[in-house]
Scaffold this motif. Structure first.
Motif, PDB file in Angstrom:
ATOM      1  N   GLU A 195      74.144 111.726  74.460  1.00 31.58           N
ATOM      2  CA  GLU A 195      74.394 112.610  75.893  1.00 31.58           C
ATOM      3  C   GLU A 195      75.122 112.793  76.581  1.00 31.58           C
ATOM      4  O   GLU A 195      75.797 113.159  77.199  1.00 31.58           O
ATOM      5  N   ASP A 196      76.081 111.543  76.207  1.00 37.71           N
ATOM      6  CA  ASP A 196      77.222 111.489  76.689  1.00 37.71           C
ATOM      7  C   ASP A 196      78.648 112.428  76.264  1.00 37.71           C
ATOM      8  O   ASP A 196      79.453 112.887  77.198  1.00 37.71           O
ATOM      9  N   ILE A 199      77.801 115.688  78.294  1.00 38.70           N
ATOM     10  CA  ILE A 199      78.689 115.753  79.496  1.00 38.70           C
ATOM     11  C   ILE A 199      80.198 115.929  78.973  1.00 38.70           C
ATOM     12  O   ILE A 199      80.791 116.747  79.775  1.00 38.70           O
ATOM     13  N   LYS A 228      66.781 113.287  79.306  1.00 37.99           N
ATOM     14  CA  LYS A 228      67.738 112.856  79.758  1.00 37.99           C
ATOM     15  C   LYS A 228      69.260 113.289  79.944  1.00 37.99           C
ATOM     16  O   LYS A 228      70.074 112.393  80.337  1.00 37.99           O
ATOM     17  N   ASP A 231      69.100 114.132  83.204  1.00 37.02           N
ATOM     18  CA  ASP A 231      69.879 113.000  84.251  1.00 37.02           C
ATOM     19  C   ASP A 231      71.206 112.267  84.111  1.00 37.02           C
ATOM     20  O   ASP A 231      71.620 111.307  84.866  1.00 37.02           O
ATOM     21  N   THR A 232      71.818 112.620  82.690  1.00 38.74           N
ATOM     22  CA  THR A 232      72.624 111.882  82.745  1.00 38.74           C
ATOM     23  C   THR A 232      73.835 112.809  83.246  1.00 38.74           C
ATOM     24  O   THR A 232      74.871 112.240  83.699  1.00 38.74           O
ATOM     25  N   LYS A 235      73.829 111.239  87.179  1.00 35.82           N
ATOM     26  CA  LYS A 235      75.035 110.313  86.851  1.00 35.82           C
ATOM     27  C   LYS A 235      76.472 110.360  86.954  1.00 35.82           C
ATOM     28  O   LYS A 235      77.622 110.024  87.099  1.00 35.82           O
ATOM     29  N   ALA A 236      76.853 111.401  85.733  1.00 35.93           N
ATOM     30  CA  ALA A 236      77.953 111.641  85.889  1.00 35.93           C
ATOM     31  C   ALA A 236      78.806 112.907  86.874  1.00 35.93           C
ATOM     32  O   ALA A 236      79.727 112.964  86.858  1.00 35.93           O
TER      33      ALA A 236
END
Length: 282
Positions: A195-196, A199, A228, A231-232, A235-236
């Motif tokens: 996920e990161d 992003i 997921k 959602d990430t 949040k980012a």
């Protein structure tokens, strides 16, 4: 939140997965035909598998409120087995089916001459049938495999906007997008992308022509990875429109080029091909 998983192998998953996916927002998916882990020894085993992707699996998905489409092809790994290559001769009749929204997975595994032949032939089938193509970039020598794939696409009759180059990462995304093709990213627990990292790709390259999938299958994988990522993203600092574009509108736009997407799901009947097999449906 609505989610379209553009690459997931539900044949390998359970009804619990379908329920959890629906609860997380998944309302549509595409299941590409792929290597099942156990090598197949004849074209007939492919045909039974294709029939399941066209009949049983959409019925199973409909019990959980999820619209199911598929892509059909001779996959790159088994393109090297001469016992399997006659599948190419039978594919045209399967590509006429309403729920087939692309030719795939095609592409490279080990970048052999047999894979060259199968890729070229199936890009031509996609062009002949007016369908997009879902292309598997190799897990080894990924950048070299991407360049080789792009060269074959350029030599084909299929326009790049009808091609989704999948299983990309940070080293291949720019060249994939520069080619005019769509870019696909598989999010996995331990391998491929997470996920990161996804992003970072979205921050560096934007959201145009980018698709995110779980590619969940019989290995260690997670059918909720699309949610997921969504959602990430929030949040980012990405907004809900960005999420909707990447997780819904982009896959709808790509596979919609087939003219076959049916996202309004009818309730399943009590029988499938005459059999009373409803078990645990929602």
């Amino acid at each position: 939140m609505r989610i379209f998983d553009p690459h997931i192998h539900m044949t390998s998953r359970t009804t619990d997965d379908y329920r959890a996916m629906y609860d997380s927002g998944v309302r549509a998916l595409v299941e590409p035909s792929f290597w099942l882990g156990q090598p197949r020894t004849s074209p007939a085993s492919f045909f039974d598998y294709f029939d399941a992707l066209l009949g049983w699996e959409p019925f199973r998905a409909s019990q959980y409120g999820i619209a199911h489409h598929c892509t059909l092809a001779l996959n790159p790994k088994e393109a090297n087995d001469p016992r399997c290559t006659p599948v190419l001769d039978a594919l045209p009749r399967y590509l006429e089916k309403d729920s087939v929204v692309a030719v795939g997975e095609i592409g490279y595994d080990s970048m052999t001459p047999a894979e060259d032949t199968a890729l070229s032939a199936q890009l031509q089938l996609a062009a002949d049938h007016g369908l997009p193509a879902l292309v598997h970039t190799p897990h080894r020598d990924k950048l070299a495999g991407l360049h080789r794939t792009i060269d074959v696409v350029r030599e084909s009759d299929l326009a790049p906007e009808l091609v989704l180059l999948d299983h990309l990462n940070e080293t291949t995304v720019k060249d994939a997008l520069d080619s005019g093709c769509w870019a696909g990213f598989s999010i996995y627990p331990d391998t491929k992308m997470d996920e990161d990292r996804m992003i970072t790709v979205l921050r560096n390259h934007g959201t145009d022509r980018i698709l995110v999938n779980s590619a969940a299958d019989w290995g260690k994988s997670d059918p909720l990875k699309t949610r997921k990522v969504a959602d990430t993203m929030l949040k980012a600092g990405f907004d809900e429109d960005d999420v909707d574009k990447v997780l819904w509108r982009n896959p709808v736009a790509f596979y919609g080029q087939s003219g076959r997407l049916q996202l309004d799901l009818a309730a399943p009947g009590p029988l499938h091909e005459g059999n009373s097999i409803l078990r645990g449906g929602e």
